[in-house]
Design an enzyme around this catalytic site. Structure first.
Site, mmCIF file in Angstrom:
data_model
loop_
_atom_site.group_PDB
_atom_site.id
_atom_site.type_symbol
_atom_site.label_atom_id
_atom_site.label_comp_id
_atom_site.label_asym_id
_atom_site.label_seq_id
_atom_site.Cartn_x
_atom_site.Cartn_y
_atom_site.Cartn_z
ATOM 1 N N PRO A 10 0.804 -1.416 0.023
ATOM 2 C CA PRO A 10 -0.062 0.013 0.002
ATOM 3 C C PRO A 10 0.767 1.449 0.001
ATOM 4 O O PRO A 10 1.844 1.360 0.573
ATOM 5 C CB PRO A 10 -0.770 0.086 1.119
ATOM 6 N N ASN A 11 0.486 2.278 -0.743
ATOM 7 C CA ASN A 11 0.987 3.451 -0.814
ATOM 8 C C ASN A 11 2.165 3.685 -1.654
ATOM 9 O O ASN A 11 2.805 4.721 -1.915
ATOM 10 C CB ASN A 11 1.134 4.153 0.554
ATOM 11 N N ARG A 18 4.960 11.090 -2.394
ATOM 12 C CA ARG A 18 4.657 10.975 -1.145
ATOM 13 C C ARG A 18 6.114 11.138 -0.246
ATOM 14 O O ARG A 18 6.972 10.409 -0.514
ATOM 15 C CB ARG A 18 4.290 9.412 -1.089
ATOM 16 N N TYR A 23 11.080 8.817 1.186
ATOM 17 C CA TYR A 23 11.185 7.661 0.115
ATOM 18 C C TYR A 23 11.605 8.019 -1.251
ATOM 19 O O TYR A 23 11.592 7.160 -1.819
ATOM 20 C CB TYR A 23 9.608 7.322 0.225
ATOM 21 N N ASN A 72 7.719 -5.542 -1.014
ATOM 22 C CA ASN A 72 7.877 -4.540 0.052
ATOM 23 C C ASN A 72 6.100 -4.334 0.650
ATOM 24 O O ASN A 72 5.358 -3.851 -0.148
ATOM 25 C CB ASN A 72 8.149 -3.221 -0.715
ATOM 26 N N ALA A 75 3.153 -0.494 5.122
ATOM 27 C CA ALA A 75 2.813 -0.484 6.453
ATOM 28 C C ALA A 75 2.354 -1.800 6.807
ATOM 29 O O ALA A 75 2.328 -2.127 8.099
ATOM 30 C CB ALA A 75 1.576 0.352 6.463
ATOM 31 N N HIS A 78 4.217 -4.173 9.427
ATOM 32 C CA HIS A 78 4.125 -4.119 11.011
ATOM 33 C C HIS A 78 3.025 -4.877 11.425
ATOM 34 O O HIS A 78 2.834 -4.830 12.696
ATOM 35 C CB HIS A 78 4.103 -2.484 11.332
ATOM 36 N N GLU A 96 12.101 -9.750 1.931
ATOM 37 C CA GLU A 96 11.458 -8.592 2.384
ATOM 38 C C GLU A 96 12.108 -7.305 1.879
ATOM 39 O O GLU A 96 13.581 -7.245 2.314
ATOM 40 C CB GLU A 96 11.124 -8.648 3.604
ATOM 41 N N HIS A 98 12.588 -2.753 2.242
ATOM 42 C CA HIS A 98 12.203 -1.406 2.480
ATOM 43 C C HIS A 98 13.153 -0.341 1.960
ATOM 44 O O HIS A 98 14.189 -0.559 2.057
ATOM 45 C CB HIS A 98 12.116 -1.428 3.943
ATOM 46 N N LEU A 99 12.486 0.733 1.253
ATOM 47 C CA LEU A 99 13.118 1.957 0.724
ATOM 48 C C LEU A 99 13.881 2.479 2.178
ATOM 49 O O LEU A 99 15.047 2.948 2.208
ATOM 50 C CB LEU A 99 12.097 2.766 0.278
ATOM 51 N N ARG A 105 13.326 4.688 12.540
ATOM 52 C CA ARG A 105 12.161 5.633 12.408
ATOM 53 C C ARG A 105 11.354 5.423 13.565
ATOM 54 O O ARG A 105 11.859 5.010 14.767
ATOM 55 C CB ARG A 105 11.425 4.950 11.109
#
Ligand code: DQA
Length: 147
Positions: A10-11, A18, A23, A72, A75, A78, A96, A98-99, A105
């Site tokens: 998502p997103n 964004r 990102y 990826n 959200a 998590h 897996e 992630h950017l 974070r």
């Protein structure tokens, strides 16, 4: 031909617009085009898929005919037990991605429910996280290149 399926959660369709400070400025189309070029050069088939919907991601994981999956989960990383269970239910390796560096974070990003069922995780390198993951997938498919 060996096949790699890339799944963007998502997103990630909003990349380039964004939170660019987190990102980066590359769009998802640009990242997918670079992945396609990398796969072509390695002689590997590549499919890319993006969805904002958890169930659609579960469907693609269950139905994929790829040898390796790169995901990826956005959200969903998590908290999606459904995506975690889908990954645990298949035999193929899942990488897996992630950017951002999720460990640097907010606290809620520091837990991945996906990581324990993934073959490995690459995070924090921007779009390079995907390219490193594809390299890892290609090396898995061709063990002779990973001496
Ligand atoms: C992300 C990190 C997640 O915490 C976030 O929800 C995303 C993107 C990343 O690629 O850095 O959507 O997966």
């Amino acid at each position: 031909m060996a096949k790699v399926q890339v799944i963007h959660g998502p997103n990630l369709n909003m990349l380039g617009q964004r939170e660019v400070d987190v990102y980066g400025e590359n769009s998802l189309d640009e990242i997918n085009a670079s992945l396609a070029a990398q796969a072509k050069a390695a002689g590997v088939d590549l499919a890319t898929f993006q969805s904002n919907h958890e169930g659609e991601i579960v469907d693609v994981i269950q139905q994929s005919d790829a040898d390796v999956i790169i995901i990826n989960p956005g959200a969903y990383t998590h908290y999606s037990v459904a995506i975690r269970d889908a990954i645990a239910s298949i035999k193929k390796p899942v990488i897996e991605v992630h950017l951002s560096n999720i460990y640097a974070r907010e606290d809620f990003r520091k837990d991945s429910v996906i990581a324990p069922v993934a073959a490995g995780q690459i995070a924090g390198f921007g779009p390079d996280s995907y390219y490193l993951a594809l390299d890892a997938a290609i090396r898995r498919l061709r063990p002779e290149t990973s001496a």
